[in-house]
Each structure stands twice: as structure tokens, then as C-alpha cells.
Write an enzyme that holds these catalytic residues in place. Sequence first.
Site, PDB file in Angstrom:
ATOM      1  CG  HIS A  12      -2.133  -0.754   0.754  1.00 49.44           C
ATOM      2  ND1 HIS A  12      -2.020  -2.010   0.104  1.00 49.44           N
ATOM      3  CD2 HIS A  12      -3.713  -0.540   0.838  1.00 49.44           C
ATOM      4  CE1 HIS A  12      -3.350  -2.388  -0.081  1.00 49.44           C
ATOM      5  NE2 HIS A  12      -4.335  -1.538   0.391  1.00 49.44           N
ATOM      6  CG  ASP A  60      -7.627   7.419   9.114  1.00 54.13           C
ATOM      7  OD1 ASP A  60      -7.585   7.381  10.514  1.00 54.13           O
ATOM      8  OD2 ASP A  60      -7.357   8.254   8.374  1.00 54.13           O
ATOM      9  CD  GLU A  62      -8.234  10.668  11.495  1.00 51.39           C
ATOM     10  OE1 GLU A  62      -8.928  10.842  10.323  1.00 51.39           O
ATOM     11  OE2 GLU A  62      -7.653   9.800  11.612  1.00 51.39           O
TER      12      GLU A  62
END
Length: 517
Positions: free
Chosen positions: A92, A154, A269
Site C-alpha cells: 500500500h 484509518d 481527526e
Amino acid sequence: MIAFLERLVHENESEVRLEDDDGTSLCKGLELQGSIDYLSNGRGLAGKDFGGVHATKPLALIRPAGTEDIARVIRAASRSSNLTVAARGNGHSINGQAMADGGLVIDMRSVEDAIQVVELNGTTYVDVGGGALWADVLQRCVSGFGQAPRSWTDYLDLTVGGTLSNAGVSGQTFRYGPQTSNVAEIEVVTGRGDTLVCSETQHSELFFGVLGGLGQFGIITRARIVLQPAPDMVRWIRVVYERFEEYARDAEFLVTRHEGEGESFDYVEGFAFVNSDDPVNGWSSVALAPDQQFCPTYLDRATGPLLYCLELALHYRNVDRPSTVDMVVDRLLEQVRLSERQTFEVDVSYVEFLLRVKHAEQHAKANGTWDVPHPWLNLFVSKRDVVDFDRVVFKKILKHGIGGPMLIYPLLRSKWDDRTSVVLPDGDIFYIVALLRFNLSYPKGPPVEELVAQNREIIHSCIKNNFDFKLYLPHYNSREEWKQHFGKQWTRFVERKASFDPMAILAPGQKIFSRND
Ligand code: FAD
């Protein structure tokens, strides 16, 4: 290169014939428990990543069965003059960091390690393999033991070894530090091929070096992560702001409040979004449920091109009365919320909350923005410069949005350990800025080169304005740029490399060191 491997197999493991150079025999030659695929099949996975901007041709993809296989591969590479080895978590990365052009890519996900919960001196930990996905760690810890790690990312289809090699940041970081601050012990195979268990007190230089070490010093094969009792439910809240200064003031108030007075949110956040009805970048990106709607009539007439949204969460248990949860939320919010501010709230299970980005993934897969290039940019920006950053970068360069989330929220330096390899801006508070572009591929969307150029423009404007910032998940092509990135920690980083991977075998895709140096 293949000739070299043939020789290696022949010299070291005499029962394998030289000409027998297919993946199976090579695997046998190295006496791996797992498998090695050095022809076309392995290249697809090992030569690309989520970023989709870089592609390479590795020599082979190795699927190790365990730590000993990984050590064997590294030792074999060290006997060559130029072979490199890259651990690949879930690929990723954005800029080829988990690739090894012409080298050996180790698929960490193929190791089937048990996820084990252990209790030591009154603290509960989970022992997990370096290739485990955080999503699997979550499911196992919550459903089997009612426990959970404290610090998350996240999105959870990332590997434990991959995020620990960077930092691992999300809305819990203000409270518990990044994931690198929540590890008690790791098992590492160094670039010398040695397998070592390290912690704050045992091989501590390796322990801290590997955390945030961009894969440069060793491959993480196991990590012991701190757990805490998992809540059942989460009250998930979004509060809209028109002015960045007020947004930043309240966000900083909430992340520092925990230090002083105790009661605070469990997750803080926030993000910027476009002040328009643009279906991707605009008002509709804020509501938390289909029955909620952003209402522009709430807005002041003099608002700018962007709006800001604090995203908060409070954990609770099924036994907690709804009125108690409401009371705590109100008490916390009333200190930051003007009565006319738009607020959205939903109650979801804790697991559902942590898996929230999975929905975004499904959505992106359905609309064609998942399997396309993602030239993302992540930065840490010092509190000192964040208002100017908003003015110069968000309100000018990014005023039309980026086709995806533009996260910006504060973190506390005190929660990060300076002994790890991560580098941060100065000051007690800094912001993470994550520009997570999800554009359709060209010609339906903008050309990738344009987006990469926009990233470059953002970095240049940070430099030109003398902002105190660091790239998170950094990507540079020259030694000089890396030196500048690490600043006064460069010497320590180089010394760690000399101690643990002196031949520069590991993680060549980061382009920090090379075997030819
Ligand atoms: P890879 O990309 O496979 O590897 C990354 C680097 O680590 C490479 O250099 C690789 O060689 C090295 N590496 C991999 N495994 C090991 C190991 N076991 N030992 C040593 N080195 C290893 N980051 C955040 O902090 N917070 C987020 O909320 C967040 N959300 C994301 C959401 C999405 C959709 C994506 C694509 C990325 C997100 N990231 C986030 C970034 C993520 O942390 C990085 O991509 C990270 O590299 C982990 O991904 P990975 O496990 O696939 O590692």
C-alpha cells in the site's frame, strides 16, 4: 541474475542441478519451507503498489513460511554482489517503497502466523506476525478476548510490519502516540541475516531503529502490541467550521485537554472540504448517514473556498445509559461548539467504526477509483506554520479539492519517542496533512503527471515559505534530499544502517542506500 541464482543454488545446496532453474527447484535449493516464484507469475504483485505510479521487475517473489525462510533469503542475497531484498506488506505504498527492481520481494502476507494474546505483569499484549493485517488483529482481539490495540490507522488492510516501518497514525495518535509508540517487543531479521528479539531494553538500538525505519535495518517478523479493553460502541461526530483558525484552535484544545483534565474524546481527526455542492469534494462529503444533509444556509456569507470539519469519537459500553453518553458528549462539545455550528452524529459499533474506510474502499472499487494511480502526499506541518499552510496550500493550490479526503489534524510530539527513526517538525504540536487523491484515470480524470506536479508545487511552496515540515511516508530520489529529510538524525540513521544492514540489501525501493555505494 538468474544465472547467479543458479550458481548460488548449485554452490550452496549441491543436490540441485544447475540447469534446473524453475521456482520450485530454487525453493528446494534454498531449502525454504515456503515457495519462490521468479518467473512471470510473481511479477504482477511484486512489481506494483497502491500508488500505481511506479512499476519494477523483481527477479522473484518469495512466499516464506516463516522467519527462518526470511533469514535464508537475506543470507543468500548477502552472498551475491548485487541482490537486494524488499519486504512487501500489503503493497500500500505510493512510490515503490516495497519494491526491489531486479531483486527479491518477500510477500510478508504469506506467513501464516497465529495471533496470540498474552498477559505479562498485568498488561495484555497481542503477538502478531509482521505480515498480519491490522483488520485481522482487530477481529481476533475483539471477538476472542474483548481487547484491542490502542493506536490505529484509518484503514486497516495494512500490515503490522508496514505501518511500524513508518509510524501508523490516526485519530487515536494524539492520545496514545503512533503505532510505533505502542509496541513492547519485536522480532527482526537484520540485513546481516541475524534473527533478534528486541525491545526498549534488549538490542534497543535495533528496536528503535526499526520503528519508523522505512525497512532499512531489518524485516519485522513479529511484534508485541499493547492492548486495552475494547469498548462496544462509538459515538461518531462531525462538527463543521468556516474558519481554519477556529477549527485549529478547537482541535488543539481537544488534543491537549486529555493531558490536563482527564476527560476527552477517544479519537480526534479532521479534514478540509470544498465549500460548494461538488458531489465528491463538497458539502455532501460531511454527513455521516444517508438521512443527514449538509445545510449551506447555516453558513456565513463571507466564507472562503474551503470549510473544515472536526471528526470526533467517544467510546462507550453497552451498559452505559444513552443519557450518560449524551451528557459526556455535550460536556466535551460545549467547550468548542458555537450553537449555530452544524453537527452530525451517529452511533456505531467499535469494530464498524474502525472498519469505516472499508466502505470507502468498496465505493472506490465500484466507481473505478481504487485500481488506478494514487499520487498521494502526506506531510507533517509544524503548528507554527499551519495557518499559513492553510492560506497558501489549501485555500490556493487545493481550493477545488483533490477528488478525495484532505485530512488535517493536530498531533502531540510528546507522544512520539525520539529514539525511533521517525523524523518530525519542531514544536510540541504538529499537524498531519494527508492528501488522499481518488481520481478517475486519464482521460476521465486528470493526467497523473498533473497531480504529481501539484504535489511538487505544494512541497516547493512549503520550502519557499520556510515552513517547518517533514514528509510522512517520504519519497526522495537523491541522497542529498534524504540527508535533508533526516536533518540532525541523518548520522544516526547512517550508523544504524552500517550496524544492521551494512551491505544495503534491504528495502531498496526507498532509494536511501544502494548496494553500489
Ligand atoms: P508496504 O507498502 O508493503 O511496505 C512499506 C515499507 O515497509 C516498504 O519499504 C517495505 O519494504 C517495508 N516493510 C513492509 N513490511 C515490512 C516488515 N515486516 N518489516 C520491515 N519492513 C517492512 N498510514 C497511516 O499512518 N495512517 C493511515 O490512516 C493510513 N491509511 C492508509 C490508507 C490507504 C488506503 C493506504 C493505501 C495507505 C494508508 N496509510 C496510512 C499508509 C500506510 O501506512 C503505508 O502504506 C504503509 O507502508 C503500510 O502499508 P503496507 O503494509 O502495505 O506496507
